[in-house]
Design an enzyme around this catalytic site. Structure first.
Site, PDB file in Angstrom:
ATOM      1  N   HIS A  13      33.008  51.511  47.606  1.00  0.00           N
ATOM      2  CA  HIS A  13      33.409  50.053  47.641  1.00  0.00           C
ATOM      3  C   HIS A  13      34.112  50.030  49.056  1.00  0.00           C
ATOM      4  O   HIS A  13      34.324  50.720  49.795  1.00  0.00           O
ATOM      5  CB  HIS A  13      34.165  49.782  46.544  1.00  0.00           C
ATOM      6  CG  HIS A  13      35.290  50.486  46.589  1.00  0.00           C
ATOM      7  ND1 HIS A  13      35.861  51.692  45.568  1.00  0.00           N
ATOM      8  CD2 HIS A  13      36.544  50.331  47.121  1.00  0.00           C
ATOM      9  CE1 HIS A  13      36.993  51.841  45.681  1.00  0.00           C
ATOM     10  NE2 HIS A  13      37.514  51.393  46.774  1.00  0.00           N
TER      11      HIS A  13
HETATM   12  P1  TYD Z   1      37.792  53.414  40.666  1.00  0.00           P
HETATM   13  O1  TYD Z   1      38.375  52.186  41.311  1.00  0.00           O
HETATM   14  O2  TYD Z   1      36.672  53.707  39.962  1.00  0.00           O
HETATM   15  O3  TYD Z   1      38.501  54.598  41.446  1.00  0.00           O
HETATM   16  P2  TYD Z   1      37.602  55.152  42.803  1.00  0.00           P
HETATM   17  O4  TYD Z   1      37.654  54.104  43.736  1.00  0.00           O
HETATM   18  O5  TYD Z   1      38.520  56.618  43.169  1.00  0.00           O
HETATM   19  O6  TYD Z   1      36.235  55.612  42.630  1.00  0.00           O
HETATM   20  O7  TYD Z   1      39.310  53.467  39.604  1.00  0.00           O
HETATM   21  C1  TYD Z   1      39.026  54.345  38.372  1.00  0.00           C
HETATM   22  C2  TYD Z   1      39.924  53.448  37.372  1.00  0.00           C
HETATM   23  O8  TYD Z   1      41.155  53.213  37.586  1.00  0.00           O
HETATM   24  C3  TYD Z   1      39.429  52.085  36.704  1.00  0.00           C
HETATM   25  O9  TYD Z   1      39.310  51.953  35.600  1.00  0.00           O
HETATM   26  C4  TYD Z   1      40.260  51.108  37.519  1.00  0.00           C
HETATM   27  C5  TYD Z   1      41.592  51.924  37.438  1.00  0.00           C
HETATM   28  N1  TYD Z   1      42.487  51.673  38.468  1.00  0.00           N
HETATM   29  C6  TYD Z   1      43.447  51.075  38.348  1.00  0.00           C
HETATM   30  O10 TYD Z   1      43.968  50.463  37.200  1.00  0.00           O
HETATM   31  N2  TYD Z   1      44.674  50.861  39.311  1.00  0.00           N
HETATM   32  C7  TYD Z   1      44.500  51.314  40.605  1.00  0.00           C
HETATM   33  O11 TYD Z   1      45.231  51.074  41.356  1.00  0.00           O
HETATM   34  C8  TYD Z   1      43.237  51.774  40.857  1.00  0.00           C
HETATM   35  C9  TYD Z   1      43.054  52.341  42.123  1.00  0.00           C
HETATM   36  C10 TYD Z   1      42.284  52.128  39.794  1.00  0.00           C
END
Ligand code: TYD
Length: 143
Positions: free
Chosen positions: A51
């Site tokens: 992303h």
């Molecule tokens: P995700 O965005 O998929 O992580 P990455 O970018 O590492 O692939 O996030 C995983 C899960 O955690 C998703 O359900 C959203 C949650 N999340 C939060 O609640 N707060 C945060 O600050 C972050 C980064 C993720």
């Protein structure tokens, strides 16, 4: 042209070991730290991220282990190995990012300038490319 900054953090080391200190609104962390999160237990064959952010500023550090951090500004791509607690990546705004090749012991810590906000995310790569090239979505819609 570099669109992310790789920073060598100052290590306070003596016979007892090493210490790194990070302060908000400093040269290394040029933002208010509103959020800290860390990623661990990620399997080696997993690719995370995929992303871009519209505005978010982040400082990314592998406090343990290592991984690869792939960044793309829509024009250029870079693969950066993060492999020591004293190496940080500062990343701001419209950069596509993917994290991969996590070692078993990798703990990837992220300091962020904003609270978690899905509205700041761009999850679609084509949308990201349109955004960085300044093409408004509305002009691409038919009719
Ligand atoms: P995700 O965005 O998929 O992580 P990455 O970018 O590492 O692939 O996030 C995983 C899960 O955690 C998703 O359900 C959203 C949650 N999340 C939060 O609640 N707060 C945060 O600050 C972050 C980064 C993720």
């Amino acid at each position: 042209m570099k669109f992310v900054e790789v920073i060598d953090l100052n290590v306070f080391g003596d016979h007892r070991g090493s210490l790194i200190s990070l302060e908000e609104n400093s040269a290394v962390v040029p933002f208010d730290v509103k959020r800290v999160y860390y990623i661990f237990d990620t399997k080696e064959d997993v690719v995370r991220g995929k992303h871009a952010h519209k505005k978010l500023e982040q400082l990314v550090i592998a406090v343990s282990g290592e991984c690869n951090f792939y960044v793309d500004n829509g024009f250029e791509q870079q693969m950066i190995k993060i492999d020591r607690p004293s190496k940080a990546i500062y990343i701001k705004g419209l950069v596509w990012r993917e994290m991969m090749d996590f070692s078993d012991d990798c703990v990837l810590m992220v300091l962020a300038s904003e609270h978690y906000d899905t509205a700041d995310y761009i999850y679609d790569y084509d949308e990201f490319v349109r955004e960085v090239r300044g093409i408004p979505l509305s002009s691409l819609k038919k009719g």
